[in-house]
Design an enzyme around this catalytic site. Structure first.
Site, PDB file in Angstrom:
ATOM      1  N   LEU A   9      25.150 -37.277   7.186  1.00 63.90           N
ATOM      2  CA  LEU A   9      25.005 -38.425   6.288  1.00 63.90           C
ATOM      3  C   LEU A   9      24.081 -39.445   6.934  1.00 63.90           C
ATOM      4  O   LEU A   9      24.450 -40.100   7.916  1.00 63.90           O
ATOM      5  CB  LEU A   9      26.374 -39.034   5.991  1.00 63.90           C
ATOM      6  CG  LEU A   9      27.430 -38.070   5.427  1.00 63.90           C
ATOM      7  CD1 LEU A   9      28.720 -38.817   5.126  1.00 63.90           C
ATOM      8  CD2 LEU A   9      26.912 -37.360   4.178  1.00 63.90           C
ATOM      9  N   ALA A  10      22.880 -39.571   6.385  1.00 64.76           N
ATOM     10  CA  ALA A  10      21.871 -40.432   7.016  1.00 64.76           C
ATOM     11  C   ALA A  10      21.061 -41.195   5.976  1.00 64.76           C
ATOM     12  O   ALA A  10      19.874 -41.442   6.150  1.00 64.76           O
ATOM     13  CB  ALA A  10      20.931 -39.582   7.878  1.00 64.76           C
ATOM     14  N   ARG A  16      23.401 -54.277   8.416  1.00 61.21           N
ATOM     15  CA  ARG A  16      23.967 -55.051   9.520  1.00 61.21           C
ATOM     16  C   ARG A  16      23.152 -54.943  10.804  1.00 61.21           C
ATOM     17  O   ARG A  16      23.327 -55.739  11.727  1.00 61.21           O
ATOM     18  CB  ARG A  16      25.411 -54.623   9.780  1.00 61.21           C
ATOM     19  CG  ARG A  16      26.400 -55.232   8.795  1.00 61.21           C
ATOM     20  CD  ARG A  16      27.828 -54.840   9.139  1.00 61.21           C
ATOM     21  NE  ARG A  16      28.135 -53.476   8.717  1.00 61.21           N
ATOM     22  CZ  ARG A  16      29.280 -52.856   8.981  1.00 61.21           C
ATOM     23  NH1 ARG A  16      30.216 -53.474   9.689  1.00 61.21           N
ATOM     24  NH2 ARG A  16      29.490 -51.622   8.551  1.00 61.21           N
ATOM     25  N   LYS A  23      18.319 -47.348  10.086  1.00 59.91           N
ATOM     26  CA  LYS A  23      19.429 -47.390  11.042  1.00 59.91           C
ATOM     27  C   LYS A  23      19.515 -46.173  11.941  1.00 59.91           C
ATOM     28  O   LYS A  23      19.593 -46.291  13.168  1.00 59.91           O
ATOM     29  CB  LYS A  23      20.763 -47.585  10.318  1.00 59.91           C
ATOM     30  CG  LYS A  23      21.931 -47.699  11.299  1.00 59.91           C
ATOM     31  CD  LYS A  23      23.247 -48.028  10.636  1.00 59.91           C
ATOM     32  CE  LYS A  23      23.886 -46.852   9.984  1.00 59.91           C
ATOM     33  NZ  LYS A  23      25.312 -47.101   9.643  1.00 59.91           N
ATOM     34  N   THR A  79      30.004 -42.020   0.159  1.00 56.12           N
ATOM     35  CA  THR A  79      29.888 -40.833   1.007  1.00 56.12           C
ATOM     36  C   THR A  79      30.065 -39.526   0.229  1.00 56.12           C
ATOM     37  O   THR A  79      29.385 -38.533   0.515  1.00 56.12           O
ATOM     38  CB  THR A  79      30.916 -40.901   2.143  1.00 56.12           C
ATOM     39  OG1 THR A  79      32.209 -41.207   1.599  1.00 56.12           O
ATOM     40  CG2 THR A  79      30.545 -41.991   3.147  1.00 56.12           C
ATOM     41  N   ASN A 377     -10.975 -38.299  50.594  1.00 56.88           N
ATOM     42  CA  ASN A 377     -10.478 -39.633  50.936  1.00 56.88           C
ATOM     43  C   ASN A 377     -11.246 -40.663  50.116  1.00 56.88           C
ATOM     44  O   ASN A 377     -12.475 -40.736  50.190  1.00 56.88           O
ATOM     45  CB  ASN A 377     -10.657 -39.923  52.421  1.00 56.88           C
ATOM     46  CG  ASN A 377     -10.027 -41.255  52.811  1.00 56.88           C
ATOM     47  OD1 ASN A 377      -8.854 -41.331  53.150  1.00 56.88           O
ATOM     48  ND2 ASN A 377     -10.817 -42.325  52.750  1.00 56.88           N
TER      49      ASN A 377
END
Length: 458
Positions: A9-10, A16, A23, A79, A377
């Site tokens: 579930l995304a 918030r 998110k 959901t 060098n």
């Protein structure tokens, strides 16, 4: 084990978080939350993973690529409504389906595997992942019957005083019989204050149909943490970092101060390497054995050999060999390659340059767009002048060459094998083998010059 499917579930916006970033794409230890979840689910060898996307869908797809199938939840109506979006991909298939939230980055493969095994053992149509919470306020409580089966889930606001005393909580992760899940979803109602379709209602529907509902309690409440704001994000970061550092220490790595050491989840470190405080290791970095990294060093997307030392320096997207000594205060920029026994000293910057075995630039130099042979060098203050304002050009320094201090090598240019460049030279043409190039103005002394320009003492 039966066929396993997974729904992540995304789709939620995550208001918030108060962020422009979607998110589930907020990183924990350098990796987006949803990618942590899919990494752990992939360890179950699932038949199919379906990620429910909504806000920021294209960015989530770009992040996860072909590791998942996708279903779009155009409106966020709860959901259960989110899981329904996977119907076209999963409905009717034999097996069980895990439903996991994309903002639970700490959940581990082992926990989900135990959940599935418990689900199969009990013969349940649904199994809830639960945890013991010392402070369960705000969580749904798991109410069990005398036989240990779940009789219902009661939300905190609806719970009686006796039910609120229950410390077993619903984590929001479930394992369902796949066919039973999609049959029950057809009966979920949105007759509630929010007008949304809730996945826990599937539990009630299955119970009313006389089906078995069980619960598996994980030992780690912290693993089930959901991230809804920046405070929880920080806590997830702390817990993940502690987990990663402990894994490395138990594998033979010394971390002097774990609370101030930041190691990404995909970093590999060999035994007997010592990591000092303030060090940040990220990406797919690999560090060999017996190395010393830090203090205050950053290494990202690098491959580092054995016995290499990197002190107070930064290295990115580069190959670094064994017995290399870097720093303090050196900067290894992308597409650089340092062979064994190379030394890159203080305030040296390397960019898109290769150094052969045993070569060194010990201090205060810029070596960019260069191929440096072995046993070279490079003296203090040397610059490969690689940019004309439009294009970059290559400097080649062959094996055994010696570049004197404060030299400018104007690219494209080659210093051949065994050649010397005198200090203070500006080199614009090829320097032949075993020769010395001197390219500087001849010194002229002006006798008594100072007396002419300063006023005489009265």
């Amino acid at each position: 084990m039966t066929n396993i499917y997974a729904v992540i579930l995304a789709a939620g916006q995550g208001t918030r978080m108060k962020s422009k970033l979607y998110k589930v794409l907020h990183p924990v230890c350098g990796k987006p939350m949803v990618e942590h979840v899919i990494d752990q689910i992939s360890g179950l060898h699932t038949k199919q993973i379906v990620t429910i996307v909504g806000h920021g869908a294209e960015k989530v797809k770009a992040q996860l690529g072909d590791r998942s199938a996708y279903a779009l939840q155009e409106e966020q109506l709860g959901t259960a409504h989110a899981v329904i979006q996977a119907r076209a991909l999963l409905e009717g298939k034999e097996g069980c389906t895990l439903v996991v939230c994309g903002d639970t980055p700490l959940i581990q493969t082992s926990t989900m595997e135990s959940l599935v095994r418990h689900h199969e053992k009990t013969g349940a149509k649904a199994t809830i992942l639960t945890a013991h919470a010392e402070n369960p306020a705000g969580y749904g409580r798991i109410i069990r019957g005398a036989d240990g089966s779940v009789t219902r889930i009661v939300e905190h606001k609806d719970a009686s005083e006796q039910e609120r005393a229950v410390k077993e909580i619903n984590t929001g992760t479930y394992c369902f019989d796949n066919k039973a899940l999609f049959d029950a979803l057809k009966h979920v109602s949105n007759e509630n204050v929010q007008g949304e379709y809730y996945l826990p209602d599937v539990i009630e529907i299955l119970k009313e149909a006389g089906e078995m509902v069980s619960a598996y309690q994980t030992e780690s409440f912290e693993e089930t943490l959901g991230v809804n704001d920046r405070v929880a994000l920080s806590e997830a970061e702390r817990l993940m970092r502690a987990r990663i550092n402990e894994q490395h220490m138990r594998a033979g790595v010394t971390i002097i101060d774990p609370q101030n050491t930041y190691i990404g989840p995909d970093v590999v470190i060999g035994s007997d390497t010592v990591i000092h405080p303030g060090t940040v290791l990220s990406g797919s970095t690999s560090i060999g054995e017996d190395c010393i990294i830090g203090p205050n060093s950053e290494v990202r997307e690098c491959e580092v050999g054995n016995r290499t030392v990197i002190r107070q320096s930064a290295a990115f997207d580069s190959q670094i060999g064994s017995d290399v000594n870097i720093g303090p205060f050196a900067h290894i920029r992308p597409q650089s390659s340092l062979a064994d026994d190379v030394k890159i000293g203080n305030f040296v910057e390397i960019k898109k340059a290769s150094f052969g075995k045993g070569s060194k630039a010990s201090h205060l130099s810029y070596i960019g767009d260069a191929e440096v042979g072995s046993s070279v060098n490079i003296g203090c203050g040397t610059i490969t002048v690689n940019y004309n304002g439009k294009d970059k050009f290559l400097t080649t320094i062959e094996d055994g060459a010696f570049i004197g201090c404060n030299s400018n090598l104007i690219a494209p240019v080659t210093v051949k094998k065994g050649a010397y460049v005198a200090a203070g030279s500006t080199i614009t043409d090829e320097v032949p083998e075993e020769s010395m190039a001197i390219a500087r103005a001849r010194q002229v002394n002006k006798e008594n010059y100072v007396q002419k320009i300063l006023p005489k003492n009265e």
